[in-house]
Design a protein around this motif. Structure first.
Motif, PDB file in Angstrom:
ATOM      1  N   GLU A   1       0.833  -1.192   0.000  1.00 48.72           N
ATOM      2  CA  GLU A   1       0.000   0.000   0.000  1.00 48.72           C
ATOM      3  C   GLU A   1       0.872   1.248   0.000  1.00 48.72           C
ATOM      4  O   GLU A   1       1.996   1.232   0.506  1.00 48.72           O
ATOM      5  N   VAL A   2       0.337   2.288  -0.571  1.00 49.60           N
ATOM      6  CA  VAL A   2       1.082   3.553  -0.644  1.00 49.60           C
ATOM      7  C   VAL A   2       0.860   4.363   0.632  1.00 49.60           C
ATOM      8  O   VAL A   2      -0.280   4.571   1.060  1.00 49.60           O
ATOM      9  N   LYS A   3       1.952   4.772   1.236  1.00 47.91           N
ATOM     10  CA  LYS A   3       1.883   5.710   2.356  1.00 47.91           C
ATOM     11  C   LYS A   3       2.448   7.038   1.864  1.00 47.91           C
ATOM     12  O   LYS A   3       3.645   7.174   1.632  1.00 47.91           O
ATOM     13  N   LYS A   4       1.567   8.009   1.660  1.00 47.97           N
ATOM     14  CA  LYS A   4       1.984   9.296   1.109  1.00 47.97           C
ATOM     15  C   LYS A   4       2.769  10.108   2.129  1.00 47.97           C
ATOM     16  O   LYS A   4       2.486  10.078   3.324  1.00 47.97           O
ATOM     17  N   GLY A   5       3.761  10.853   1.640  1.00 51.96           N
ATOM     18  CA  GLY A   5       4.605  11.663   2.493  1.00 51.96           C
ATOM     19  C   GLY A   5       4.050  13.063   2.709  1.00 51.96           C
ATOM     20  O   GLY A   5       2.993  13.424   2.176  1.00 51.96           O
ATOM     21  N   PRO A   6       4.774  13.881   3.471  1.00 57.74           N
ATOM     22  CA  PRO A   6       4.291  15.229   3.809  1.00 57.74           C
ATOM     23  C   PRO A   6       4.198  16.173   2.626  1.00 57.74           C
ATOM     24  O   PRO A   6       3.569  17.225   2.731  1.00 57.74           O
ATOM     25  N   VAL A   7       4.797  15.788   1.488  1.00 52.63           N
ATOM     26  CA  VAL A   7       4.741  16.677   0.328  1.00 52.63           C
ATOM     27  C   VAL A   7       3.325  16.758  -0.245  1.00 52.63           C
ATOM     28  O   VAL A   7       3.012  17.673  -1.015  1.00 52.63           O
ATOM     29  N   PHE A   8       2.458  15.832   0.159  1.00 51.38           N
ATOM     30  CA  PHE A   8       1.071  15.872  -0.303  1.00 51.38           C
ATOM     31  C   PHE A   8       0.281  16.882   0.526  1.00 51.38           C
ATOM     32  O   PHE A   8      -0.585  16.538   1.322  1.00 51.38           O
ATOM     33  N   SER A   9       0.629  18.135   0.346  1.00 51.90           N
ATOM     34  CA  SER A   9      -0.032  19.256   1.012  1.00 51.90           C
ATOM     35  C   SER A   9      -0.088  20.413   0.037  1.00 51.90           C
ATOM     36  O   SER A   9       0.533  20.380  -1.028  1.00 51.90           O
ATOM     37  N   ASN A  10      -0.827  21.456   0.412  1.00 52.18           N
ATOM     38  CA  ASN A  10      -0.863  22.659  -0.424  1.00 52.18           C
ATOM     39  C   ASN A  10       0.365  23.530  -0.229  1.00 52.18           C
ATOM     40  O   ASN A  10       0.842  24.176  -1.165  1.00 52.18           O
ATOM     41  N   PHE A  11       0.888  23.481   0.976  1.00 52.34           N
ATOM     42  CA  PHE A  11       1.845  24.468   1.425  1.00 52.34           C
ATOM     43  C   PHE A  11       2.996  23.739   2.114  1.00 52.34           C
ATOM     44  O   PHE A  11       2.806  23.119   3.153  1.00 52.34           O
ATOM     45  N   ILE A  12       4.194  23.759   1.527  1.00 51.56           N
ATOM     46  CA  ILE A  12       5.339  23.048   2.093  1.00 51.56           C
ATOM     47  C   ILE A  12       6.398  24.060   2.526  1.00 51.56           C
ATOM     48  O   ILE A  12       6.820  24.904   1.732  1.00 51.56           O
TER      49      ILE A  12
END
Length: 330
Positions: A101-112
């Motif tokens: 399964e894919v565990k998405k990282g913190p980059v999946f946000s609007n604002f980094i």
């Protein structure tokens, strides 16, 4: 809120921008220039690189700005042992289901907020590069689009070199603007000292704009007009960084190794429109272009060793170009 006319809509979103600036000002003192450029980045979809010595409220400004917006926000502390999977995510085996399964990282946000981005190694920089340019992430064999809006605000310390990795020129070019920050003036420094010394100082701010507001502001900025003569002026400025001798800049030609990329022209146009919108106009003036020229060109002009030896800076080069290159009628 239902807006009846185009003028009402434009005025409404201009007032929203002012409200955000005022709200951030409740926490951040004396950094109006930085807040203005950060807001332009958010409202135009351009990534920002903040460079300044420690203690200039870089991280605080980004954090506070994020809180005034109803956007998904993640702060990533870049370190030498950071892995690409820590940034974008990875595949994890699920023993119960018997599959990956894919565990998405913190980059999946609007604002980094990429804090101290130059502390991460090249493999992490490459992973961030795809996110910034393509607005997508590849995990395993699958590519996932990032949410819109998506923005990277990166900080780096120009003083401390130990444990840092130079950012690749290809990645630096992906940043719409590189903002150089200087020390506060005495009055602002005094106010900061008074606020922070008070242990009861409240850092809370209210949310002012939503994700939809940000996208609507982008649409409003896109409606700002720019004349053909100013479009050509932008092209002339960019070409003057590439072929300075053709513009009577023989001295500068001996210092420039590489000129600005095509992204410089695109971003000058886009940011000049945003500057006009922020200044309550629906058309671009030459002053809008000149005001942001340094922020957009400073990291795209590569100087040679002779310039470094003689103490010539990109700011001096850009100032000379702005003086010498004239606006011609279309």
């Amino acid at each position: 809120m239902e807006l009846k006319s185009a003028e009402e809509k434009s005025l409404y979103y201009r007032n929203k921008i002012k409200e955000v600036i005022d709200e951030v000002g409740k926490v951040v003192v004396g950094q109006k220039y930085m807040i203005n450029r950060l807001l332009i980045g958010i409202c135009t979809g351009g990534h920002i690189l903040l460079e300044g010595v420690p203690g200039l409220a870089k991280t605080l400004s980004v954090n506070t700005l994020a809180k005034t917006m109803d956007l998904d926000f993640h702060r990533i502390q870049f370190t030498p042992d950071l892995l690409p999977s820590d940034l974008i995510g990875t595949m994890i085996y699920n023993q119960h289901k018997g599959n990956f399964e894919v565990k998405k990282g913190p980059v999946f946000s609007n604002f980094i907020l990429a804090d101290e981005v130059n502390r991460s190694p090249a493999k992490v920089q490459s992973a961030l590069l795809e996110c910034m340019q393509e607005k997508q992430v590849t995990i395993g064999d699958t590519t996932y689009p990032l949410d819109n809006p998506f923005l990277v605000l990166a900080t780096q310390n120009p003083v401390e070199q130990e444990g840092t990795y130079p950012l690749p020129e290809a990645q630096v070019d992906r940043f719409m603007m590189k903002i150089h920050l200087t020390y506060l003036d005495k009055e602002s420094e005094l106010e900061v000292m008074r606020r922070v010394s008070n242990m009861n100082f409240n850092y809370q701010v209210q949310k002012i704009v939503s994700k939809n507001d940000v996208l609507e502001i982008r649409n409003e900025i896109n409606k700002v007009t720019i004349s053909e003569s100013l479009e050509k002026y932008i092209i002339e400025l960019v070409f003057a960084t590439r072929f300075p001798a053709e513009y009577g800049l023989e001295a500068e030609a001996s210092y420039i190794l590489y000129g600005a990329s095509t992204r410089a022209a695109i971003n000058l146009n886009r940011v000049a429109k945003a500057m006009a919108f922020f200044n309550n106009r629906d058309y671009v003036l030459p002053e809008d272009i000149k005001e942001v020229a340094y922020d957009i060109l400073n990291h795209r002009i590569i100087l040679n060793y002779e310039a470094e030896a003689e103490g010539i800076s990109t700011r001096q080069i850009i100032e000379t170009i702005l003086r010498k290159v004239n606006i011609t009628k279309a």
